[in-house]
Design a protein around this motif. Sequence first.
Motif, PDB file in Angstrom:
ATOM      1  N   ASN A 153       0.939  -1.445  -0.231  1.00  0.00           N
ATOM      2  CA  ASN A 153       0.196  -0.007  -0.050  1.00  0.00           C
ATOM      3  C   ASN A 153       0.716   1.344   0.019  1.00  0.00           C
ATOM      4  O   ASN A 153       1.726   1.428   0.895  1.00  0.00           O
ATOM      5  N   VAL A 165      -2.855   1.266  -3.687  1.00  0.00           N
ATOM      6  CA  VAL A 165      -4.281   1.428  -3.122  1.00  0.00           C
ATOM      7  C   VAL A 165      -4.782   0.300  -2.735  1.00  0.00           C
ATOM      8  O   VAL A 165      -5.451   0.380  -2.550  1.00  0.00           O
ATOM      9  N   VAL A 213      -3.375   1.106  -9.489  1.00  0.00           N
ATOM     10  CA  VAL A 213      -3.664   2.125  -9.740  1.00  0.00           C
ATOM     11  C   VAL A 213      -2.830   2.173 -11.217  1.00  0.00           C
ATOM     12  O   VAL A 213      -1.286   2.296 -11.071  1.00  0.00           O
ATOM     13  N   GLY A 262      -9.175   3.591  -8.153  1.00  0.00           N
ATOM     14  CA  GLY A 262      -8.900   2.460  -6.605  1.00  0.00           C
ATOM     15  C   GLY A 262     -10.365   2.850  -5.615  1.00  0.00           C
ATOM     16  O   GLY A 262     -10.518   2.732  -5.924  1.00  0.00           O
ATOM     17  N   SER A 295      -9.843   6.761  -1.465  1.00  0.00           N
ATOM     18  CA  SER A 295      -8.237   6.796  -1.667  1.00  0.00           C
ATOM     19  C   SER A 295      -8.092   8.000  -2.191  1.00  0.00           C
ATOM     20  O   SER A 295      -6.677   8.213  -3.032  1.00  0.00           O
ATOM     21  N   ILE A 315      -4.421   9.301  -3.622  1.00  0.00           N
ATOM     22  CA  ILE A 315      -4.531   9.060  -5.080  1.00  0.00           C
ATOM     23  C   ILE A 315      -3.599  10.869  -5.863  1.00  0.00           C
ATOM     24  O   ILE A 315      -2.311  11.084  -6.667  1.00  0.00           O
TER      25      ILE A 315
END
Length: 269
Positions: A8, A23, A28, A47, A51, A55
């Motif tokens: 992550n 994510v 992504v 995602g 999130s 991003i």
Amino acid sequence: MPLTSVANGEGLAYRPDVFCYPVQIVNVCFIGDPKQKDKGWVLVDAGMPRSAKKIIKAADERFDFPPTAIILTHGHFDHVGAIIELIEHWNVPVYAHELEMPYLTGLSDYPPADPTVNGGLVTEMSPFFPHDGINLDDRVIALPADGTIPVLPEWEYIHTPGHTRGHISLFRKDDGTLIAGDAFVTVKQESLYKVMMQEQEISGPPKYFTTDWVLAERSVKKLASLQPTLAITGHGEPMFGESLKSNLKLLCKKFHEIAVPEQGRYVPH
């Protein structure tokens, strides 16, 4: 969703212009070279829910300019979770396959997850995963039928149904780069432990959300025939080189053993 893997937030460029950003449990991609501002960049998928800030932060760290568009491989919740916030922040169009449009314009919901497929804890949790469509209204545009991508002239999209009706993968022939979405993945997505630890293993599309296994098999074979040298999948770490070649060959040969559940409401009998 509380599910989070060890990858992550640990983004990495696998090509100078292809950046994979995990994510929680989904990847992504940012397509575009930060040094070539005139060519712009494109976000592939959006995602998990909530999130958007992560991003946007990752995008701002890589680029000092907004994307020209967002492309969706499909509309499941973990691939469109932040889409509303992202298009409001960047004010950019969204592209998807024509057959995915009903799920992105408020006309249809996806079939519910199937917790009866053999798997693990993620499968058992899947009935709690959202399967509602979303309504992007006129902010989503159907991709041209000829496989071209208006904002990515060096790439083509491949219609890879099975996981969803309008699922697509992105391919760049010049260097064999494949963004596969969930047509196949590189982690056993049904196993909570393997998802958390990102233990690499070739697999078909996530079993609990895949509704047409005949089409899913055809899609994997279609992608294998392209002979990609790098595959970034929706779940799991990217796979490349001889490892990718041999694993795709194995998946095609033993698709029913590796990918298709022994039982389930969407499994052909």
